[in-house]
Motif scaffolding. Structure first.
Motif, PDB file in Angstrom:
ATOM      1  N   GLY A 133       0.820  -1.209   0.000  1.00  0.00           N
ATOM      2  CA  GLY A 133       0.000   0.000   0.000  1.00  0.00           C
ATOM      3  C   GLY A 133       0.850   1.253   0.000  1.00  0.00           C
ATOM      4  O   GLY A 133       2.044   1.239  -0.292  1.00  0.00           O
ATOM      5  N   ILE A 134       0.201   2.363   0.345  1.00  0.00           N
ATOM      6  CA  ILE A 134       0.843   3.676   0.422  1.00  0.00           C
ATOM      7  C   ILE A 134       1.084   3.999   1.892  1.00  0.00           C
ATOM      8  O   ILE A 134       0.219   3.756   2.738  1.00  0.00           O
ATOM      9  CB  ILE A 134      -0.030   4.766  -0.222  1.00  0.00           C
ATOM     10  N   ILE A 135       2.266   4.560   2.187  1.00  0.00           N
ATOM     11  CA  ILE A 135       2.636   4.870   3.564  1.00  0.00           C
ATOM     12  C   ILE A 135       3.003   6.345   3.678  1.00  0.00           C
ATOM     13  O   ILE A 135       3.570   6.930   2.754  1.00  0.00           O
ATOM     14  CB  ILE A 135       3.815   3.980   4.032  1.00  0.00           C
ATOM     15  N   TYR A 136       2.629   6.957   4.807  1.00  0.00           N
ATOM     16  CA  TYR A 136       2.949   8.362   5.094  1.00  0.00           C
ATOM     17  C   TYR A 136       3.569   8.438   6.481  1.00  0.00           C
ATOM     18  O   TYR A 136       3.154   7.723   7.400  1.00  0.00           O
ATOM     19  CB  TYR A 136       1.692   9.245   5.065  1.00  0.00           C
ATOM     20  N   PHE A 137       4.555   9.331   6.634  1.00  0.00           N
ATOM     21  CA  PHE A 137       5.200   9.557   7.923  1.00  0.00           C
ATOM     22  C   PHE A 137       4.949  10.996   8.356  1.00  0.00           C
ATOM     23  O   PHE A 137       5.144  11.932   7.572  1.00  0.00           O
ATOM     24  CB  PHE A 137       6.711   9.307   7.823  1.00  0.00           C
ATOM     25  N   PHE A 138       4.535  11.180   9.615  1.00  0.00           N
ATOM     26  CA  PHE A 138       4.262  12.505  10.188  1.00  0.00           C
ATOM     27  C   PHE A 138       4.921  12.607  11.547  1.00  0.00           C
ATOM     28  O   PHE A 138       5.168  11.597  12.212  1.00  0.00           O
ATOM     29  CB  PHE A 138       2.751  12.717  10.394  1.00  0.00           C
ATOM     30  N   PHE A 139       5.195  13.838  11.986  1.00  0.00           N
ATOM     31  CA  PHE A 139       5.487  14.060  13.402  1.00  0.00           C
ATOM     32  C   PHE A 139       4.807  15.341  13.863  1.00  0.00           C
ATOM     33  O   PHE A 139       4.478  16.219  13.071  1.00  0.00           O
ATOM     34  CB  PHE A 139       6.983  14.059  13.727  1.00  0.00           C
ATOM     35  N   TYR A 180       4.737   0.719   0.763  1.00  0.00           N
ATOM     36  CA  TYR A 180       5.168  -0.211   1.804  1.00  0.00           C
ATOM     37  C   TYR A 180       4.692  -1.613   1.467  1.00  0.00           C
ATOM     38  O   TYR A 180       3.805  -1.823   0.632  1.00  0.00           O
ATOM     39  CB  TYR A 180       4.624   0.202   3.176  1.00  0.00           C
ATOM     40  N   ALA A 181       5.297  -2.570   2.133  1.00  0.00           N
ATOM     41  CA  ALA A 181       4.836  -3.959   2.056  1.00  0.00           C
ATOM     42  C   ALA A 181       5.101  -4.623   3.400  1.00  0.00           C
ATOM     43  O   ALA A 181       6.152  -4.397   4.014  1.00  0.00           O
ATOM     44  CB  ALA A 181       5.551  -4.717   0.939  1.00  0.00           C
ATOM     45  N   ILE A 182       4.144  -5.394   3.857  1.00  0.00           N
ATOM     46  CA  ILE A 182       4.361  -6.281   5.000  1.00  0.00           C
ATOM     47  C   ILE A 182       4.731  -7.625   4.406  1.00  0.00           C
ATOM     48  O   ILE A 182       3.949  -8.224   3.666  1.00  0.00           O
ATOM     49  CB  ILE A 182       3.114  -6.378   5.891  1.00  0.00           C
ATOM     50  N   THR A 183       5.956  -8.079   4.675  1.00  0.00           N
ATOM     51  CA  THR A 183       6.474  -9.279   4.034  1.00  0.00           C
ATOM     52  C   THR A 183       6.771 -10.370   5.053  1.00  0.00           C
ATOM     53  O   THR A 183       6.992 -10.104   6.237  1.00  0.00           O
ATOM     54  CB  THR A 183       7.772  -8.972   3.258  1.00  0.00           C
ATOM     55  N   SER A 184       6.782 -11.600   4.556  1.00  0.00           N
ATOM     56  CA  SER A 184       7.145 -12.743   5.377  1.00  0.00           C
ATOM     57  C   SER A 184       8.399 -13.384   4.793  1.00  0.00           C
ATOM     58  O   SER A 184       8.491 -13.587   3.578  1.00  0.00           O
ATOM     59  CB  SER A 184       6.012 -13.773   5.413  1.00  0.00           C
TER      60      SER A 184
END
Length: 441
Positions: A174-180, A284-288
């Motif tokens: 999917g698409i990932i965003y980083f914030f602070f 991003y990807a959640i991988t195994s």
């Protein structure tokens, strides 16, 4: 900010050019692969996000709401997790023993997050007449043409061919965003110490999704993760707890949580919590990899990381080993939320009485899920995208190749949309109300 693409990204361009695309995308890919080419930051004409019917949805509590109250005189203190110095092993059987006692002191944040009741946007079908649908069915049967269907926005299309080629080791992409967010009263942090909390926003895509032009539509499946430690892990010694603060929510609800707010205190009077600032966007990807799972990412925005990204541990390409906590096992005082995730019995049984298990995407669909993110020394993305034997036997692409292809599509989408301001376009935020994407302190 504008910047050159990496050589890996150029290689992705060449791979992507062999798949069917519009003439505009081919032209943009050629421009992107030229030496010294830079992404344009100016706005260009692009399709608008699809609109849907709105319906009221029950408001979810923020992480701050679930934490115990702190004395007023401590309001300006920072929230952080003090982690064990003991590093976990590289494999999950080592994680199981090393992670059963993640140590730390979790204190409530010094600010109040603005909450609001979002409206869930329904995904509308845009399928036209019968003949066009019949052509799609024929394409699926004959395999001579891509069968695509819109899945939540102008930029997202689902391809049966893409789904077949995507390796099974990618559990989610999917698409990932980083914030602070800055501390109370600090609108523009000047270093990491001025940060109150960091956030990761995940927008899952279908397994066979590919990206075209336009913003990402709102399918209401967004997740907001909170990082009390404020920075990302950069080595195996860094083991930071992360929490699912909101899940399966609309972007309107995410917007409300990222916005600024003002509130009154008995001792200090009026206090101002600044809006969260974006510091990165990508795929991003959640991988195994067999006995471990990883959260891997490739940044699209900014095109080159700078001092802000380096300060919080954000790389151009990176990944973390991930391990989910069993809510039924005890944790050290202050190292977990007062209330854990409410998993159904079938998920609890998967822990088999252990304190930790590899993170799976389905666990992120439960509010208050707690999981560790653990850093790598070198080659983080390579470690998270090792091809699995079964996928290789079936002739599927490697996980890294699929991520690079998705990032290349995202890069072209960003170039055709609004450059670095695509973050605001995607999330439905006003660039006038939120800080610009920050690369320097």
């Amino acid at each position: 900010m504008a910047g050159t693409r990496s050589s890996a990204r150029q290689a992705a361009n060449a791979a992507a050019s062999s798949s069917p695309a519009s003439s505009q995308s081919q032209s943009a890919a050629n421009k992107d692969s030229a030496a010294g080419a830079k992404r344009k930051g100016g706005p260009t004409t692009s399709p608008q996000a699809k609109k849907g019917r709105k319906g009221a949805k029950k408001e979810q509590a923020t992480l701050e709401d679930t934490l115990p109250n702190q004395a007023t005189e401590d309001e300006s203190k920072d929230t952080e997790m003090k982690d064990e110095s003991k590093a976990p092993g590289a494999e999950s059987h080592e994680l199981t023993s090393a992670q059963d006692n993640p140590n730390g002191d979790l204190k409530p944040e010094d600010s109040a997050t603005a909450n609001g009741e979002g409206s869930k946007q329904e995904n509308l079908d845009t399928a036209s007449g019968g003949p066009e649908q019949t052509a799609e069915e024929d394409a699926k049967q004959n395999g001579t043409e891509e069968a695509k269907a819109s899945t939540g926005g102008d930029a997202v299309e689902e391809s049966s061919k893409r789904e077949e080629s995507t390796p099974s080791s990618i559990l989610e992409k999917g698409i990932i965003y980083f914030f602070f967010r800055g501390r109370v009263g600090i609108n523009e942090p000047s270093d990491v110490n001025d940060i109150a909390r960091s956030y990761i926003i995940l927008r899952p895509l279908p397994h066979g999704a590919e990206l075209g032009d336009g913003p990402i539509g709102d399918a209401g499946h967004n997740r907001m993760l909170a990082l009390p430690k404020k920075v990302l892990p950069v080595s195996p010694k860094d083991r930071f707890m992360t929490f699912v603060e909101k899940t399966n929510v609309t972007m309107e609800e995410i917007k409300n949580s990222l916005s600024s707010s003002d509130y009154m205190t008995k001792t200090a009077g009026s206090r101002h919590t600044p809006a969260a600032a974006p510091i990165g966007e990508g795929v991003y990807a959640i991988t195994s990899t067999g006995r471990e799972t990883h959260l891997a990412y490739i940044l699209t925005i900014p095109s080159e990381v700078s001092e802000v990204q380096d300060g919080v541990g954000l790389k151009q390409r990176g990944s973390f080993v991930t391990s989910a906590k069993n809510p039924e096992t005890a944790a050290p005082a202050g190292a977990s939320l007062p209330k854990g995730a409410e998993y159904p019995k079938e998920i609890l049984d998967e822990f088999r009485g252990r304190g930790w298990m590899p993170l799976e995407p389905k666990l992120l669909d439960y509010e208050n899920t707690q999981f560790l993110i653990i850093g790598h020394n070198e080659g983080a993305l390579d470690k998270a995208t090792v091809p699995q034997p079964d996928d290789e036997k079936q002739g599927k692409e490697g996980p890294k190749e699929e991520m690079e292809k998705l990032e290349h599509e995202d890069d072209l989408r960003v170039e055709h949309l609004k450059g670095d301001d695509t973050v605001f376009e995607d999330l439905g935020l006003s660039s006038k109300e939120y800080p610009k994407l920050q690369t320097t302190w």
